[in-house]
Design an enzyme around this catalytic site. Sequence first.
Site, short mmCIF file in Angstrom:
data_model
loop_
_atom_site.label_atom_id
_atom_site.label_comp_id
_atom_site.label_asym_id
_atom_site.label_seq_id
_atom_site.Cartn_x
_atom_site.Cartn_y
_atom_site.Cartn_z
N HIS A 48 -29.16 -143.26 -20.87
CA HIS A 48 -28.81 -144.16 -21.69
C HIS A 48 -29.14 -144.30 -23.11
CE1 HIS A 48 -25.78 -146.07 -19.01
NE2 HIS A 48 -26.99 -146.04 -18.07
N ARG A 73 -35.85 -138.93 -17.54
CA ARG A 73 -34.72 -139.19 -16.72
C ARG A 73 -33.52 -138.34 -17.41
NH1 ARG A 73 -31.38 -145.02 -15.45
NH2 ARG A 73 -31.11 -144.76 -17.44
N ASP A 87 -38.35 -127.35 -18.02
CA ASP A 87 -38.72 -126.45 -19.05
C ASP A 87 -39.39 -127.06 -20.31
OD1 ASP A 87 -38.11 -124.12 -17.59
OD2 ASP A 87 -36.41 -123.35 -18.95
N GLU A 151 -28.86 -146.62 -6.80
CA GLU A 151 -28.30 -147.58 -7.68
C GLU A 151 -26.92 -148.14 -7.16
OE1 GLU A 151 -28.30 -146.13 -11.57
OE2 GLU A 151 -28.21 -144.12 -10.94
N ASP A 177 -27.32 -151.12 -12.13
CA ASP A 177 -26.28 -150.67 -11.28
C ASP A 177 -26.16 -151.14 -10.01
OD1 ASP A 177 -25.01 -148.83 -13.46
OD2 ASP A 177 -26.88 -147.85 -13.75
O1 LIG Z 1 -29.50 -149.29 -12.88
C1 LIG Z 1 -30.59 -149.48 -13.66
O2 LIG Z 1 -31.10 -150.60 -13.71
C2 LIG Z 1 -30.97 -148.52 -14.24
O3 LIG Z 1 -30.74 -147.47 -14.33
C3 LIG Z 1 -31.83 -148.67 -15.71
C4 LIG Z 1 -30.98 -149.20 -16.87
O4 LIG Z 1 -30.22 -147.64 -17.25
C5 LIG Z 1 -31.33 -149.62 -17.95
O5 LIG Z 1 -31.65 -150.69 -17.86
C6 LIG Z 1 -32.03 -148.89 -19.04
O6 LIG Z 1 -32.11 -149.13 -20.25
#
Ligand SMILES: O=C(O)C(=O)C[C@H](O)[C@@H](O)CO
Length: 255
Positions: A48, A73, A87, A151, A177
């Site tokens: 994100h 991530r 890598d 999530e 999520d």
């Molecule tokens: O589900 C979540 O909570 C995440 O995966 C974190 C988010 O992606 C977000 O808060 C990161 O900015």
Amino acid sequence: MDLNRNAFKHAIAAGTRQIGLWSSLSSSTAAEIVSDSGFDWILFDMEHAPNDIAEIVALQQAAQAGSATPIVRPAWNDAVLIKRVLDSGAQSILVPFVQTPEEARQAVAAAKYPPEGIRGAAGSARASRYGRVSGYLNKANAEICVLVQIETGEALAQIDEIATVEGVDGVFIGPNDLSASMGHLGNMGHPEVQAAIEHAVTRLKAVGKPAGILTSNHDEARRYIDWGYGFVAVGSDVGLLTKGADALAKTFKTL
Ligand SMILES: O=C(O)C(=O)C[C@H](O)[C@@H](O)CO
């Protein structure tokens, strides 16, 4: 040259609490600043945040002198993406949206060289200090840390099976999520979501797997730590900047 010891991996395995910061700013300068703040880990996000591999290299270079172990991530549970992230020098990865034990196995396989996995072997990537770490290919697996992110309610229903996949070092609960998947989009404090978050850590403790989570709410962070979450991101570089800048502007604009 010796292979870096992955301090984060060994700390969570030993049950030593690790406090982290989430980084989405995509700024090497910001990464350099916060990596010296005393956090144990810093998460560089490709899902994100506008980070591709070149940015991830620069962010890790910037954080190298600090105390915080970088975790990256990748944008998805994808073997090619994971290979490129490793890598680039990351030894710890947080793999998003792992729904089943099979997907957890795929994440682990992508992160490990054969025979444990399918990671493609590069002779001189940043991960091996451009080929200078002696025996890198044979040593790397031992210091790689695979964190899988749960999530959704569906994944939570299989948390024991996902967590106990061989090679999974820890399980991270994504509260944003998770709340969305439970019909409470944007409401991570909803009692049903909180109950799910507590249930998750109860299960992870039962199977002996380190649990992680993210929140910028201090009360929530303390509660999660009390519940047994062992690696907790307690804020983000974006949040620190927006809150600090907004407060400063407000202080003087209202004079
Ligand atoms: O589900 C979540 O909570 C995440 O995966 C974190 C988010 O992606 C977000 O808060 C990161 O900015």
